[in-house]
Design a protein around this motif. Structure first.
Motif, PDB file in Angstrom:
ATOM      1  N   GLN A  31      69.457   6.285  48.656  1.00 39.99           N
ATOM      2  CA  GLN A  31      68.252   6.855  48.054  1.00 39.99           C
ATOM      3  C   GLN A  31      67.521   7.781  49.036  1.00 39.99           C
ATOM      4  O   GLN A  31      67.000   8.823  48.638  1.00 39.99           O
ATOM      5  CB  GLN A  31      67.315   5.735  47.583  1.00 39.99           C
ATOM      6  CG  GLN A  31      67.804   4.957  46.377  1.00 39.99           C
ATOM      7  CD  GLN A  31      68.936   4.001  46.686  1.00 39.99           C
ATOM      8  OE1 GLN A  31      69.037   3.492  47.801  1.00 39.99           O
ATOM      9  NE2 GLN A  31      69.800   3.753  45.712  1.00 39.99           N
ATOM     10  N   VAL A  32      67.483   7.399  50.310  1.00 40.92           N
ATOM     11  CA  VAL A  32      66.834   8.245  51.317  1.00 40.92           C
ATOM     12  C   VAL A  32      67.536   9.593  51.412  1.00 40.92           C
ATOM     13  O   VAL A  32      66.888  10.653  51.467  1.00 40.92           O
ATOM     14  CB  VAL A  32      66.820   7.547  52.691  1.00 40.92           C
ATOM     15  CG1 VAL A  32      66.376   8.513  53.794  1.00 40.92           C
ATOM     16  CG2 VAL A  32      65.892   6.333  52.666  1.00 40.92           C
ATOM     17  N   LEU A  33      68.864   9.587  51.389  1.00 43.77           N
ATOM     18  CA  LEU A  33      69.611  10.838  51.488  1.00 43.77           C
ATOM     19  C   LEU A  33      69.404  11.703  50.238  1.00 43.77           C
ATOM     20  O   LEU A  33      69.240  12.922  50.338  1.00 43.77           O
ATOM     21  CB  LEU A  33      71.103  10.544  51.681  1.00 43.77           C
ATOM     22  CG  LEU A  33      71.482   9.766  52.948  1.00 43.77           C
ATOM     23  CD1 LEU A  33      72.993   9.726  53.119  1.00 43.77           C
ATOM     24  CD2 LEU A  33      70.830  10.358  54.182  1.00 43.77           C
TER      25      LEU A  33
ATOM     26  N   LEU B  91      56.851   6.322  50.691  1.00 45.47           N
ATOM     27  CA  LEU B  91      56.134   6.559  51.949  1.00 45.47           C
ATOM     28  C   LEU B  91      57.075   7.104  53.025  1.00 45.47           C
ATOM     29  O   LEU B  91      56.681   7.951  53.831  1.00 45.47           O
ATOM     30  CB  LEU B  91      55.481   5.267  52.431  1.00 45.47           C
ATOM     31  CG  LEU B  91      54.151   4.900  51.774  1.00 45.47           C
ATOM     32  CD1 LEU B  91      53.708   3.507  52.191  1.00 45.47           C
ATOM     33  CD2 LEU B  91      53.065   5.916  52.104  1.00 45.47           C
ATOM     34  N   GLN B  92      58.310   6.630  53.032  1.00 45.71           N
ATOM     35  CA  GLN B  92      59.288   7.182  53.978  1.00 45.71           C
ATOM     36  C   GLN B  92      59.564   8.644  53.662  1.00 45.71           C
ATOM     37  O   GLN B  92      59.712   9.474  54.568  1.00 45.71           O
ATOM     38  CB  GLN B  92      60.585   6.367  53.933  1.00 45.71           C
ATOM     39  CG  GLN B  92      60.440   4.937  54.393  1.00 45.71           C
ATOM     40  CD  GLN B  92      59.790   4.817  55.754  1.00 45.71           C
ATOM     41  OE1 GLN B  92      60.191   5.478  56.709  1.00 45.71           O
ATOM     42  NE2 GLN B  92      58.780   3.964  55.850  1.00 45.71           N
TER      43      GLN B  92
ATOM     44  N   GLY C 189      71.567   8.493  61.165  1.00 40.11           N
ATOM     45  CA  GLY C 189      72.614   9.377  61.658  1.00 40.11           C
ATOM     46  C   GLY C 189      72.780  10.651  60.860  1.00 40.11           C
ATOM     47  O   GLY C 189      73.879  11.210  60.785  1.00 40.11           O
ATOM     48  N   VAL C 190      71.686  11.121  60.250  1.00 43.83           N
ATOM     49  CA  VAL C 190      71.762  12.342  59.428  1.00 43.83           C
ATOM     50  C   VAL C 190      70.682  13.325  59.888  1.00 43.83           C
ATOM     51  O   VAL C 190      69.834  13.755  59.092  1.00 43.83           O
ATOM     52  CB  VAL C 190      71.621  12.020  57.918  1.00 43.83           C
ATOM     53  CG1 VAL C 190      72.868  11.357  57.373  1.00 43.83           C
ATOM     54  CG2 VAL C 190      70.396  11.116  57.667  1.00 43.83           C
ATOM     55  N   THR C 191      70.724  13.684  61.134  1.00 43.30           N
ATOM     56  CA  THR C 191      69.708  14.581  61.684  1.00 43.30           C
ATOM     57  C   THR C 191      69.783  15.975  61.063  1.00 43.30           C
ATOM     58  O   THR C 191      68.825  16.748  61.177  1.00 43.30           O
ATOM     59  CB  THR C 191      69.856  14.696  63.210  1.00 43.30           C
ATOM     60  OG1 THR C 191      71.213  15.056  63.520  1.00 43.30           O
ATOM     61  CG2 THR C 191      69.528  13.372  63.882  1.00 43.30           C
TER      62      THR C 191
ATOM     63  N   PRO D 122      66.482  12.146  38.897  1.00 47.48           N
ATOM     64  CA  PRO D 122      66.217  10.705  38.861  1.00 47.48           C
ATOM     65  C   PRO D 122      66.892   9.989  40.025  1.00 47.48           C
ATOM     66  O   PRO D 122      68.068  10.190  40.297  1.00 47.48           O
ATOM     67  CB  PRO D 122      66.825  10.267  37.523  1.00 47.48           C
ATOM     68  CG  PRO D 122      66.963  11.520  36.711  1.00 47.48           C
ATOM     69  CD  PRO D 122      67.230  12.601  37.711  1.00 47.48           C
ATOM     70  N   VAL D 123      66.132   9.151  40.714  1.00 48.70           N
ATOM     71  CA  VAL D 123      66.655   8.353  41.828  1.00 48.70           C
ATOM     72  C   VAL D 123      66.355   6.893  41.505  1.00 48.70           C
ATOM     73  O   VAL D 123      65.223   6.429  41.637  1.00 48.70           O
ATOM     74  CB  VAL D 123      66.016   8.758  43.171  1.00 48.70           C
ATOM     75  CG1 VAL D 123      66.536   7.865  44.295  1.00 48.70           C
ATOM     76  CG2 VAL D 123      66.304  10.226  43.480  1.00 48.70           C
ATOM     77  N   LEU D 124      67.372   6.192  41.033  1.00 54.03           N
ATOM     78  CA  LEU D 124      67.206   4.785  40.672  1.00 54.03           C
ATOM     79  C   LEU D 124      67.181   3.914  41.927  1.00 54.03           C
ATOM     80  O   LEU D 124      68.026   4.052  42.808  1.00 54.03           O
ATOM     81  CB  LEU D 124      68.359   4.340  39.764  1.00 54.03           C
ATOM     82  CG  LEU D 124      68.412   2.855  39.416  1.00 54.03           C
ATOM     83  CD1 LEU D 124      67.192   2.439  38.609  1.00 54.03           C
ATOM     84  CD2 LEU D 124      69.703   2.521  38.672  1.00 54.03           C
ATOM     85  N   VAL D 125      66.206   3.018  41.987  1.00 57.21           N
ATOM     86  CA  VAL D 125      66.116   2.056  43.085  1.00 57.21           C
ATOM     87  C   VAL D 125      66.633   0.724  42.544  1.00 57.21           C
ATOM     88  O   VAL D 125      65.927   0.028  41.806  1.00 57.21           O
ATOM     89  CB  VAL D 125      64.672   1.913  43.597  1.00 57.21           C
ATOM     90  CG1 VAL D 125      64.602   0.902  44.731  1.00 57.21           C
ATOM     91  CG2 VAL D 125      64.143   3.265  44.061  1.00 57.21           C
ATOM     92  N   PRO D 126      67.875   0.349  42.859  1.00 56.12           N
ATOM     93  CA  PRO D 126      68.454  -0.884  42.315  1.00 56.12           C
ATOM     94  C   PRO D 126      68.104  -2.094  43.173  1.00 56.12           C
ATOM     95  O   PRO D 126      67.435  -1.970  44.206  1.00 56.12           O
ATOM     96  CB  PRO D 126      69.962  -0.585  42.391  1.00 56.12           C
ATOM     97  CG  PRO D 126      70.096   0.261  43.623  1.00 56.12           C
ATOM     98  CD  PRO D 126      68.826   1.092  43.703  1.00 56.12           C
ATOM     99  N   VAL D 127      68.555  -3.258  42.749  1.00 50.13           N
ATOM    100  CA  VAL D 127      68.401  -4.438  43.596  1.00 50.13           C
ATOM    101  C   VAL D 127      69.188  -4.200  44.888  1.00 50.13           C
ATOM    102  O   VAL D 127      70.162  -3.459  44.916  1.00 50.13           O
ATOM    103  CB  VAL D 127      68.912  -5.712  42.888  1.00 50.13           C
ATOM    104  CG1 VAL D 127      68.047  -6.054  41.704  1.00 50.13           C
ATOM    105  CG2 VAL D 127      70.370  -5.573  42.480  1.00 50.13           C
ATOM    106  N   MET D 128      68.743  -4.825  45.961  1.00 48.68           N
ATOM    107  CA  MET D 128      69.342  -4.595  47.272  1.00 48.68           C
ATOM    108  C   MET D 128      70.555  -5.494  47.504  1.00 48.68           C
ATOM    109  O   MET D 128      70.642  -6.595  46.954  1.00 48.68           O
ATOM    110  CB  MET D 128      68.315  -4.838  48.383  1.00 48.68           C
ATOM    111  CG  MET D 128      67.147  -3.877  48.371  1.00 48.68           C
ATOM    112  SD  MET D 128      65.979  -4.146  49.744  1.00 48.68           S
ATOM    113  CE  MET D 128      66.807  -3.262  51.069  1.00 48.68           C
TER     114      MET D 128
END
Length: 450
Positions: free
Chosen positions: A31-33, A61-62, A78-80, A240-246
């Protein structure tokens, strides 16, 4: 004797607040990427959505930090190459909807208020950092001369005397921000699901989103349509960026990072590997439960002058979940659903044990009648769908009969975890479920010749 800083101890886990510090943010790499790429895409409007308790606001927030040029999380991943160069960084405002944000006009007014509230904070270098006065949050890390902020305040004040509607005023303010500071503007709109009526929002985003003005939407939903009334007008622009269970490994990282935070602050508290695994397993993919239970474990261990949280401490925290203040709303929902009915509690817990979101009523009714001796499963299911009992179950619109869902998947996880009101109901339902599952597996093996 070690003197423990209480403030540090109780903030190792944060069930009541979003995680802002990148060093303590766990998981969500995919999701961050996706979101960091959206910052480069012209006209794209990211939409972060998913169930309660999955850390959507912490993720947002991130993204705010990344948009302002903070490279810490992306470096750790690791994705500078995704770190925004200085000329692409945003003036970023984090806007949270409240119960008073009833419609699009209310949201626009809130966005205008944030845009108007930029002020500077003096630094030792003689330059300034910008903050959003309405929230006291940082708007950017970049340093500016104080004169720029004074100029913006004066110009934005003049706009108030012009005959502009809210949409025009917001656009003009953002243009003024970009002209003054030489940076594009980003609004992150959190808890969008609180808006009763989003009509007009999608059309507005489509009309004004540009390279210089971007929006990110965040809210509780299972699909886009639940968040945006007129989403079709922006369908091609939405990302759309789905945030699923971890995953359990991600949940374990939350505990490890909390432990590292304590140790760095001079508090030698730690979790055994079995305790960490137990926390990750019982939380059913919801980081919020890791924070609630982990916090309770630390408090208990410290009160007994122990430096190691054990497996049994986690079980004690689980048993105390019904009395935990952080989980009070979920506890109230449970009480409202069960009330004075043991058969209804059995029915509730039998539905909660089903692994998938779509729960076949026929299978649950058989479990209740054949294994638990509860014959009125359909009656209790019907009650659990009614507002009188909290409306915790509902029939999906595409399926008139045969399937139900939990209205709140996080509550479903809570039901599986907490002790039952009526003694022995929780263990009886679990045993019946496992027994029936084992029998079905054996019947399948016999039928297939395995």
């Amino acid at each position: 004797m070690i003197v423990i800083n209480r403030q540090v101890l109780v903030n190792a886990f944060v069930p009541a607040h979003e995680l802002e510090v990148p060093d303590r943010f766990a998981g969500r790499r995919k999701q961050v990427l996706e979101l960091s790429d959206c910052l480069y895409a012209h006209g794209a409007t990211p939409l972060i959505y998913g169930d309660r308790g999955l850390g959507k606001s912490s993720l947002a927030l991130q993204l705010q930090l990344i948009a302002m040029g903070n490279a810490e999380l992306l470096t750790k991943l690791g994705v500078t190459d995704r770190v925004l160069p200085p000329d692409k960084r945003f003036l970023t405002f984090f806007v949270t909807c409240t119960d008073s944000t009833r419609n699009f006009a209310d949201l626009l007014q809130s966005l205008v208020n944030h845009a108007e509230s930029v002020e500077h904070v003096d630094t030792s270098a003689g330059a300034t950092k910008l903050i959003d006065r309405t929230t006291r949050k940082r708007v950017t890390f970049k340093l500016f001369e104080a004169e720029s902020t004074k100029k913006y305040a004066a110009e934005s004040g003049r706009l108030s005397f012009k005959d502009l509607n809210l949409e025009e005023k917001l656009v003009r303010l953002c243009e003024l921000l970009t002209d003054t500071y030489g940076m594009p503007v980003l609004f992150i709109i959190d808890e969008l699901d609180r808006m009763k009526d989003t009509a007009g929002l999608a059309s507005f985003l489509k009309a004004v989103s540009s390279e210089a003005l971007k929006f990110v939407l965040v809210g509780i939903a299972s699909n886009v349509a639940e968040l945006l009334t007129d989403h079709q007008s922006i369908e091609r622009r939405l990302r759309p960026v789905l945030v699923p269970v971890m995953e359990e490994a991600e949940l374990e990282q939350i505990v490890i990072k909390a432990q590292s935070y304590l140790n760095a602050e001079g508090i030698p508290l730690a979790f055994s590997m079995r305790a960490i695994a137990r926390l990750a397993d019982v939380s059913s993919g919801y980081p919020w439960f890791v924070h609630v239970l982990g916090q309770e474990c630390l408090i208990v261990a410290e009160s007994k002058s122990r430096t190691l949280v054990q497996y049994n401490d986690v079980d004690r925290a689980i048993r105390g979940l019904a009395r935990n203040e952080s989980a009070q709303q979920l506890s109230d929902m449970y009480q409202a659903a069960v009330r004075d009915s043991e058969p209804r509690e059995k029915t509730l817990r039998a539905f909660a044990l089903w692994n998938h979101s779509d729960i076949p009523t026929r299978d649950v009714y058989k479990l209740l009648s054949e294994e638990l001796g509860t014959q009125a499963g359909s009656t209790h299911r019907s009650q659990l769908c009614k507002a009188e009992f909290g409306g915790i179950l509902f029939v999906p619109p595409f399926q008139k009969r045969g399937l139900v869902r939990f209205r709140n998947e996080m509550f479903k996880a809570y039901v599986r975890m907490r002790p039952s009101i009526y003694s022995g109901v929780d263990s009886a339902v679990k045993e019946a479920y496992l027994k029936r599952h084992w029998r079905q597996e054996r019947e399948f093996d016999e039928y297939s010749g395995r």
